[in-house]
Design a protein around this motif. Structure first.
Motif, short mmCIF file in Angstrom:
data_model
loop_
_atom_site.label_atom_id
_atom_site.label_comp_id
_atom_site.label_asym_id
_atom_site.label_seq_id
_atom_site.Cartn_x
_atom_site.Cartn_y
_atom_site.Cartn_z
N ALA A 87 6.22 -2.59 -10.68
CA ALA A 87 4.98 -2.92 -9.69
C ALA A 87 4.43 -1.85 -9.31
O ALA A 87 4.59 -1.23 -8.53
CB ALA A 87 5.56 -4.14 -8.49
N ILE A 88 2.84 -2.33 -9.07
CA ILE A 88 2.37 -1.46 -8.34
C ILE A 88 1.73 -1.67 -7.25
O ILE A 88 0.89 -3.27 -7.22
CB ILE A 88 1.54 -0.47 -9.54
CG1 ILE A 88 0.60 -1.65 -10.12
CG2 ILE A 88 2.01 0.03 -10.38
CD1 ILE A 88 -0.58 -1.87 -11.19
N ASP A 144 0.67 -1.45 0.12
CA ASP A 144 -0.06 0.37 0.15
C ASP A 144 0.79 1.41 0.13
O ASP A 144 1.83 1.18 0.95
CB ASP A 144 -1.00 -0.25 1.34
CG ASP A 144 -1.95 -1.17 1.22
OD1 ASP A 144 -1.87 -1.73 0.25
OD2 ASP A 144 -2.78 -1.17 1.85
N GLY A 145 0.25 2.24 -0.40
CA GLY A 145 1.31 3.53 -0.82
C GLY A 145 2.75 3.67 -1.95
O GLY A 145 3.20 4.57 -1.22
N SER A 146 2.80 2.07 -2.53
CA SER A 146 3.87 2.60 -2.93
C SER A 146 3.79 1.60 -4.39
O SER A 146 3.13 1.24 -4.91
CB SER A 146 4.80 1.33 -2.34
OG SER A 146 5.35 -0.01 -2.45
N THR A 199 -3.21 4.09 -8.75
CA THR A 199 -4.52 5.31 -9.03
C THR A 199 -4.01 5.29 -11.07
O THR A 199 -5.33 4.78 -12.60
CB THR A 199 -5.34 6.17 -8.68
OG1 THR A 199 -4.21 7.16 -8.72
CG2 THR A 199 -6.50 5.90 -7.64
N SER A 200 -2.64 6.21 -10.91
CA SER A 200 -1.43 6.58 -12.75
C SER A 200 -1.17 5.46 -13.00
O SER A 200 -0.97 5.51 -13.76
CB SER A 200 -2.48 7.88 -12.11
OG SER A 200 -1.50 8.26 -11.27
#
Length: 379
Positions: A81-82, A36-38, A87-88
């Motif tokens: 990697a997301i 999360d957040g990275s 989101t973008s």
């Protein structure tokens, strides 16, 4: 439990790890995952800063360096990697990474990701030691979403014959160096057409400040004691007047005022310039309601002309790094072609190295901190 979407990440990666101060080593480590957040970024090029040698040896005053850690503060790469809340940003997208991390629940907690924490701030040390201790001198890096910015790859890397700017990956690492000064100028609301002093203007970051101020449309007075380097900076940028300082405060004030009225002053004094008289001279040269931004790292106190500052209604602002909007604005300046990079800006790529050549890279960068000089490592 978080999940991530990724390209084919290898289970391990190679990185330069600082396990003990003064003893960095190439290590094979687990490849980070996106949480999360990275995002995870495959590092394509990372700048090697002149101060790294002192950072590795623990010789930068007031800087807490996490151990073990992976150093490296500025880079360009591709999203590999997301995390689930991305989101973008997309897989394969070209991005620039910058190091100014703020805690999500308290923006007053600030660290330099890939370097450490300036000052004795327990919360910041916790964030650096336990979360963001691994920087960009690695094949892959986990990056905070807030510090990862998409770039227009076709425009920046494309051939000029096809409407591109023709930059290299190494050239793009300079973006994160430019943004430091851009934050300082934005902090004092520098406007096109104004006159600003940049001092001392012959270092890695201060010469970048001259480039940024010129691109913003300001007239720049570049100040230093090294006239040949000042002339080099002036020749590479528009609307730049070099002024060699003598160390005599009143003589230097008189010289500067002949170029006035002077609206603003950006100072990026390095620690090695402790005791220099130029800060006093530049403050005294400002016009009524002039503004000054102090962004340097001298370790001693400075002599401010108190009564003059009052009578001239000066605004003197300390500025540590920049805001996220400043990064976005700086990228726009670069992508518009107004702020140049690479050879078109007079930059000199003094060395390009592989990860295994990190020692040569560090030594090269330490001896090449002049105007426009850049050392790049390709993990």
């Amino acid at each position: 439990m978080s999940s991530s979407s990724s390209s084919s990440l290898p289970p391990t990666m190679r990185a330069l790890q600082l396990e003990v101060m003064g003893q960095p080593q190439i290590k094979t480590l687990p490849t980070p995952t996106a949480v999360d957040g990275s995002v995870v970024v495959k590092v394509l090029a990372t700048s090697v800063e002149p101060a790294y040698k002192h950072i590795f040896d623990g010789k930068v005053p007031f800087l807490h360096v996490p151990t073990p850690s992976i150093p490296g503060t500025r880079a360009v790469g591709r999203v590999a990697a997301i995390g689930p809340d991305t989101t973008s940003l997309e897989l394969g997208q070209l991005v620039v990474l910058e190091p100014f991390v703020r805690a999500r629940d308290d923006p007053d907690v600030q660290i330099l990701w890939g370097a450490g924490v300036f000052g004795d701030y327990p919360k910041a040390k916790k964030l650096a030691d336990e979360v963001w201790h691994d920087g960009m001198m690695a094949e892959y890096v986990r990056a905070p979403l807030e510090n990862c910015y998409a770039l227009n790859e076709k425009l920046l890397l494309g051939s000029p014959a096809d409407g591109g700017l023709g930059y290299s990956m190494g050239d793009l690492t300079y973006i994160a160096r430019h943004v430091v000064a851009y934050g300082g100028f934005r902090g004092i609301d520098l406007k096109a057409g104004e006159t600003v002093i940049v001092a001392p203007a012959t270092g890695a970051y201060s010469s970048a400040a001259v480039e940024v101020a010129s691109a913003m449309g300001a007239r720049v007075i570049a100040v230093s004691r090294n006239l040949p380097l000042l002339q080099k900076v002036a020749a590479a940028n528009q609307r730049v007047t070099p002024v060699q300082m003598t160390g005599n405060v009143m003589e230097d004030v008189a010289t500067l005022k002949k170029l006035g009225p002077i609206d603003a002053f950006l100072d990026i004094t390095p620690a090695v310039a402790n005791g220099s008289s130029h800060i006093r001279s530049c403050l005294m040269a400002l016009k009524n309601y002039g503004r000054a931004s102090l962004m340097g790292v001298p370790t001693n106190d400075i002599d401010i002309p108190y009564v003059m500052a009052v009578l001239n209604n000066l605004t003197i602002r300390g500025q540590y790094m920049y805001e996220r909007e400043d990064v976005r604005g700086l990228i726009k300046l670069v992508e518009s072609g107004v702020l140049k990079l690479g050879k078109s800006a007079g930059h000199e790529l003094v060395g390009e190295f592989s990860l295994d050549e990190w020692e040569k890279a560090i030594e090269t960068a330490a001896s090449s901190g002049g105007p426009g000089q850049l050392t790049v490592l390709y993990p």
